[in-house]
Design a protein around this motif. Sequence first.
Motif, short mmCIF file in Angstrom:
data_model
loop_
_atom_site.label_atom_id
_atom_site.label_comp_id
_atom_site.label_asym_id
_atom_site.label_seq_id
_atom_site.Cartn_x
_atom_site.Cartn_y
_atom_site.Cartn_z
N UNK A 1 -2.55 -6.67 -16.71
CA UNK A 1 -1.20 -6.22 -16.31
C UNK A 1 -1.20 -5.34 -15.06
N UNK A 2 -2.26 -4.55 -14.87
CA UNK A 2 -2.30 -3.67 -13.70
C UNK A 2 -2.55 -4.43 -12.39
N UNK A 3 -3.09 -5.64 -12.49
CA UNK A 3 -3.38 -6.44 -11.31
C UNK A 3 -2.12 -6.63 -10.45
N UNK A 4 -0.99 -6.88 -11.08
CA UNK A 4 0.27 -7.07 -10.35
C UNK A 4 0.64 -5.79 -9.58
N UNK A 5 0.54 -4.65 -10.26
CA UNK A 5 0.87 -3.38 -9.60
C UNK A 5 -0.09 -3.10 -8.43
N UNK A 6 -1.38 -3.33 -8.65
CA UNK A 6 -2.36 -3.09 -7.58
C UNK A 6 -2.11 -4.02 -6.40
N UNK A 7 -1.72 -5.25 -6.69
CA UNK A 7 -1.42 -6.21 -5.63
C UNK A 7 -0.20 -5.75 -4.82
N UNK A 8 0.85 -5.33 -5.51
CA UNK A 8 2.06 -4.85 -4.82
C UNK A 8 1.73 -3.63 -3.97
N UNK A 9 1.00 -2.68 -4.53
CA UNK A 9 0.65 -1.47 -3.78
C UNK A 9 -0.24 -1.81 -2.58
N UNK A 10 -1.19 -2.72 -2.78
CA UNK A 10 -2.07 -3.11 -1.69
C UNK A 10 -1.33 -3.78 -0.54
N UNK A 11 -0.49 -4.76 -0.87
CA UNK A 11 0.26 -5.49 0.17
C UNK A 11 1.22 -4.56 0.90
N UNK B 1 12.73 -0.21 2.80
CA UNK B 1 12.73 -0.91 1.51
C UNK B 1 11.31 -1.23 1.07
N UNK B 2 10.40 -1.48 2.02
CA UNK B 2 8.99 -1.72 1.66
C UNK B 2 8.40 -0.46 1.04
N UNK B 3 8.74 0.69 1.59
CA UNK B 3 8.26 1.96 1.04
C UNK B 3 8.79 2.18 -0.38
N UNK B 4 10.04 1.80 -0.62
CA UNK B 4 10.61 1.94 -1.97
C UNK B 4 9.96 0.98 -2.97
N UNK B 5 9.56 -0.19 -2.51
CA UNK B 5 8.81 -1.10 -3.38
C UNK B 5 7.43 -0.51 -3.64
N UNK B 6 6.81 0.03 -2.60
CA UNK B 6 5.46 0.60 -2.70
C UNK B 6 5.37 1.72 -3.73
#
Length: 185
Positions: A26-36, A130-135
């Motif tokens: 489950x954390x893979x998705x979060x790490x991917x979002x934070x990384x991108x 908006x990218x910062x808010x997603x991050x």
Amino acid sequence: MSQARVKSKVILLRRLRRLHRWLGIPLMLFFLVIGVTSVLLAWKKKMELLPATQKSELLSDQKEWISPVQMIEIAKSEMMKKGESTEVDRIDIRPDKGIAKVTFKTHFSEVQLDGFSGEVLSVETRHSDWIEKVHDGSIVDYYFWQSETAKLTYSSATAFGLILMSISGFYLWYFPKRIRKLKQS
């Protein structure tokens, strides 16, 4: 004695593998979002995710600046023309360029004004906002809760997950080496 230590390490290693796998999925998705989003934010100026900063043509004349209240009124009238919300978030004043950037709370628009004449130099979207808010996870709060609940939950879960993944990952690397050493002795 050595056999019991090996067995306890093997049992712990199996538990850590299970924990690492089930935390990682489950954390893979979060790490991917934070990384991108980290890469996008690091390169935001090169990738033109922010509107180019304009420069006043009246800068060399050294006139008086218009008041922040006037800046807000001009920016609000621009947003009214576009049918957007007029709730101002902040004004970023750039004395070296002779301009002011007015940003808004409920959308990602930016109005750049000449600080001396009040002329609107540009009206564009600040994609980096908006990218910062997603991050940082605040995009959920931004659209649904208007509090920091999701941001704190998202940031804390991701941070603790990364810490646990790092610790379990270290032991997944270290224990097989330790087990081999114990078996040899």
